[in-house]
Design a protein around this motif. Structure first.
Motif, PDB file in Angstrom:
ATOM      1  N   ASN A   4       0.789  -1.232   0.000  1.00 29.87           N
ATOM      2  CA  ASN A   4       0.000   0.000   0.000  1.00 29.87           C
ATOM      3  C   ASN A   4       0.824   1.286   0.000  1.00 29.87           C
ATOM      4  O   ASN A   4       0.298   2.348  -0.343  1.00 29.87           O
ATOM      5  N   ILE A   5       2.089   1.178   0.383  1.00 29.44           N
ATOM      6  CA  ILE A   5       2.922   2.379   0.467  1.00 29.44           C
ATOM      7  C   ILE A   5       4.134   2.309  -0.459  1.00 29.44           C
ATOM      8  O   ILE A   5       4.313   3.160  -1.335  1.00 29.44           O
ATOM      9  N   LEU A   6       4.971   1.282  -0.296  1.00 31.47           N
ATOM     10  CA  LEU A   6       6.221   1.246  -1.055  1.00 31.47           C
ATOM     11  C   LEU A   6       6.016   0.990  -2.546  1.00 31.47           C
ATOM     12  O   LEU A   6       6.547   1.724  -3.389  1.00 31.47           O
ATOM     13  N   GLU A   7       5.288  -0.064  -2.884  1.00 30.37           N
ATOM     14  CA  GLU A   7       5.102  -0.369  -4.308  1.00 30.37           C
ATOM     15  C   GLU A   7       4.441   0.793  -5.060  1.00 30.37           C
ATOM     16  O   GLU A   7       4.906   1.176  -6.144  1.00 30.37           O
ATOM     17  N   PRO A   8       3.368   1.405  -4.523  1.00 36.92           N
ATOM     18  CA  PRO A   8       2.785   2.566  -5.213  1.00 36.92           C
ATOM     19  C   PRO A   8       3.763   3.737  -5.338  1.00 36.92           C
ATOM     20  O   PRO A   8       3.655   4.536  -6.271  1.00 36.92           O
ATOM     21  N   ALA A   9       4.723   3.833  -4.413  1.00 33.60           N
ATOM     22  CA  ALA A   9       5.682   4.939  -4.464  1.00 33.60           C
ATOM     23  C   ALA A   9       6.598   4.844  -5.675  1.00 33.60           C
ATOM     24  O   ALA A   9       7.176   5.852  -6.106  1.00 33.60           O
ATOM     25  N   PHE A  10       6.731   3.654  -6.249  1.00 31.55           N
ATOM     26  CA  PHE A  10       7.610   3.461  -7.406  1.00 31.55           C
ATOM     27  C   PHE A  10       6.883   3.597  -8.749  1.00 31.55           C
ATOM     28  O   PHE A  10       7.527   3.561  -9.797  1.00 31.55           O
ATOM     29  N   ALA A  48      19.545  10.442  -5.089  1.00 31.18           N
ATOM     30  CA  ALA A  48      18.543  11.223  -5.814  1.00 31.18           C
ATOM     31  C   ALA A  48      17.211  10.484  -5.916  1.00 31.18           C
ATOM     32  O   ALA A  48      16.138  11.055  -5.653  1.00 31.18           O
ATOM     33  N   GLU A  49      17.276   9.204  -6.288  1.00 32.30           N
ATOM     34  CA  GLU A  49      16.043   8.444  -6.470  1.00 32.30           C
ATOM     35  C   GLU A  49      15.407   8.064  -5.129  1.00 32.30           C
ATOM     36  O   GLU A  49      14.183   7.981  -5.025  1.00 32.30           O
ATOM     37  N   PHE A  50      16.238   7.863  -4.120  1.00 31.32           N
ATOM     38  CA  PHE A  50      15.673   7.557  -2.801  1.00 31.32           C
ATOM     39  C   PHE A  50      14.890   8.752  -2.268  1.00 31.32           C
ATOM     40  O   PHE A  50      13.816   8.594  -1.687  1.00 31.32           O
ATOM     41  N   LYS A  51      15.413   9.947  -2.475  1.00 30.31           N
ATOM     42  CA  LYS A  51      14.709  11.154  -2.020  1.00 30.31           C
ATOM     43  C   LYS A  51      13.355  11.282  -2.713  1.00 30.31           C
ATOM     44  O   LYS A  51      12.348  11.645  -2.103  1.00 30.31           O
ATOM     45  N   LYS A  52      13.318  10.958  -4.025  1.00 29.93           N
ATOM     46  CA  LYS A  52      12.042  10.988  -4.749  1.00 29.93           C
ATOM     47  C   LYS A  52      11.072   9.961  -4.155  1.00 29.93           C
ATOM     48  O   LYS A  52       9.879  10.239  -3.984  1.00 29.93           O
ATOM     49  N   ALA A  53      11.594   8.777  -3.854  1.00 30.72           N
ATOM     50  CA  ALA A  53      10.747   7.726  -3.292  1.00 30.72           C
ATOM     51  C   ALA A  53      10.199   8.144  -1.932  1.00 30.72           C
ATOM     52  O   ALA A  53       9.033   7.902  -1.610  1.00 30.72           O
ATOM     53  N   VAL A  54      11.047   8.778  -1.113  1.00 29.60           N
ATOM     54  CA  VAL A  54      10.596   9.236   0.203  1.00 29.60           C
ATOM     55  C   VAL A  54       9.491  10.271   0.055  1.00 29.60           C
ATOM     56  O   VAL A  54       8.488  10.240   0.778  1.00 29.60           O
ATOM     57  N   ASP A  55       9.651  11.205  -0.888  1.00 25.94           N
ATOM     58  CA  ASP A  55       8.616  12.217  -1.120  1.00 25.94           C
ATOM     59  C   ASP A  55       7.289  11.555  -1.487  1.00 25.94           C
ATOM     60  O   ASP A  55       6.216  11.979  -1.026  1.00 25.94           O
ATOM     61  N   ASN A  56       7.360  10.502  -2.313  1.00 24.76           N
ATOM     62  CA  ASN A  56       6.145   9.779  -2.703  1.00 24.76           C
ATOM     63  C   ASN A  56       5.529   9.053  -1.495  1.00 24.76           C
ATOM     64  O   ASN A  56       4.306   9.036  -1.325  1.00 24.76           O
ATOM     65  N   VAL A  57       6.391   8.450  -0.672  1.00 25.09           N
ATOM     66  CA  VAL A  57       5.908   7.744   0.514  1.00 25.09           C
ATOM     67  C   VAL A  57       5.236   8.725   1.473  1.00 25.09           C
ATOM     68  O   VAL A  57       4.196   8.420   2.068  1.00 25.09           O
ATOM     69  N   VAL A  58       5.820   9.905   1.626  1.00 19.65           N
ATOM     70  CA  VAL A  58       5.236  10.938   2.491  1.00 19.65           C
ATOM     71  C   VAL A  58       3.808  11.255   2.040  1.00 19.65           C
ATOM     72  O   VAL A  58       2.878  11.319   2.847  1.00 19.65           O
ATOM     73  N   GLN A  59       3.645  11.439   0.726  1.00 15.12           N
ATOM     74  CA  GLN A  59       2.319  11.759   0.197  1.00 15.12           C
ATOM     75  C   GLN A  59       1.338  10.604   0.405  1.00 15.12           C
ATOM     76  O   GLN A  59       0.180  10.817   0.781  1.00 15.12           O
ATOM     77  N   LEU A  60       1.796   9.385   0.196  1.00 13.76           N
ATOM     78  CA  LEU A  60       0.936   8.212   0.369  1.00 13.76           C
ATOM     79  C   LEU A  60       0.526   8.028   1.835  1.00 13.76           C
ATOM     80  O   LEU A  60      -0.611   7.639   2.116  1.00 13.76           O
ATOM     81  N   LEU A  61       1.449   8.319   2.742  1.00 14.51           N
ATOM     82  CA  LEU A  61       1.122   8.209   4.164  1.00 14.51           C
ATOM     83  C   LEU A  61       0.150   9.303   4.597  1.00 14.51           C
ATOM     84  O   LEU A  61      -0.656   9.102   5.510  1.00 14.51           O
ATOM     85  N   LYS A  62       0.213  10.454   3.951  1.00 11.92           N
ATOM     86  CA  LYS A  62      -0.755  11.511   4.245  1.00 11.92           C
ATOM     87  C   LYS A  62      -2.159  11.063   3.858  1.00 11.92           C
ATOM     88  O   LYS A  62      -3.137  11.319   4.557  1.00 11.92           O
TER      89      LYS A  62
END
Length: 256
Positions: free
Chosen positions: A75-81, A99-113
């Motif tokens: 629900n969080i990691l796979e959608p982040a990619f 660089a790509e990890f930071k993008k993934a974290v930004d996506n995870v932040v949004q998904l957790l919101k």
């Protein structure tokens, strides 16, 4: 791993991306992640593998629910990619990873919101205090050792082989505030080193009083190690049922 552990109070955490957002925007973020990179380096790993392993290194204190949990993964990691496209096919280097990890974290932040993770968190520290209390109470210690010896085989002469020190130690572990063998790797290492010190693998037979003294001395050895270097264990479990409150303090629960 939680089985058999005496648990402290469980705190229910609502992880909604806020702490993770603060972590990724902290000045120390890049240095923290670059220090993780060598720990997860794998010649055959893809960039996605590196990023997932990096998420597994993050803790609830940094705002990340346990990345190995199936719910978090699906629900969080796979959608982040999903928005990465061919970016994950890049050769792995420190620069591309960061660089790509930071993008993934930004996506995870949004998904957790959008879909906060509810995590049951408990912390347990083994500092030798349980052993100290047992050793300081001679009556309780003698009773515990006598009870332990009832489960240890004796030969026809009423003597006990020192090869049973390990199993006897595991038997009395709850009385000494220790986890069972196999529950906490760092604690297993400490126990095994202590057993080596007492040459537990060199099977020789001793009288029951001597065996009890060896056990008590073994506990003392472990206590000294834990007093100088306590072992902390963090247990985090994603709670899938909806909760009415964003956070709550629960009483300790019995082990399964």
């Amino acid at each position: 791993m939680a089985a058999g552990l005496k648990r402290d109070a469980v705190v229910i955490l609502r992880i909604d991306g806020e702490e993770l957002h603060e972590f990724v925007n902290n000045p120390s973020f890049e240095q923290d992640m670059l220090s993780i990179f060598p720990e997860i380096e794998s010649p055959d790993g893809s960039l996605k593998d590196y990023i997932i392993k990096a998420f597994e290194k993050l803790t609830v204190d940094q705002g990340m629910p346990p990345a190995t949990d199936p719910w978090v993964m699906s629900n969080i990691l796979e959608p982040a990619f999903e928005s990465f496209g061919d970016a994950l096919q890049q050769p792995v280097s420190q620069e591309t990873f960061l660089a790509e990890f930071k993008k993934a974290v930004d996506n995870v932040v949004q998904l957790l919101k959008e879909q906060p993770a509810i995590v049951a968190h408990s912390q347990n520290t083994f500092d030798g205090g349980g052993i100290k209390r047992l050793l300081s109470n001679k009556f309780e210690l003698e009773k515990t050792l006598d009870s332990t010896l009832k489960g240890v085989p004796m030969d026809r002469n009423g003597k006990i082989s020192t090869e049973y020190l390990g199993s006897a130690l595991d038997s009395l572990a709850p009385s000494a505030g220790l986890p069972p063998l196999g529950a906490v790797d760092p604690m297993d290492n400490i126990k095994n080193e202590a057993l080596k010190t007492f040459n537990a693998s060199d099977a020789k037979t001793v009288k029951d009083d001597e065996f009890k003294k060896l056990l008590a001395d073994l506990l003392g050895n472990i206590m000294v190690q834990l007093e100088s270097s306590p072992v902390s264990v963090s247990i985090n479990t994603v709670v899938h049922e909806p909760l009415a409150s964003s956070s709550a303090l629960l009483q300790p629960t019995s082990s399964p």
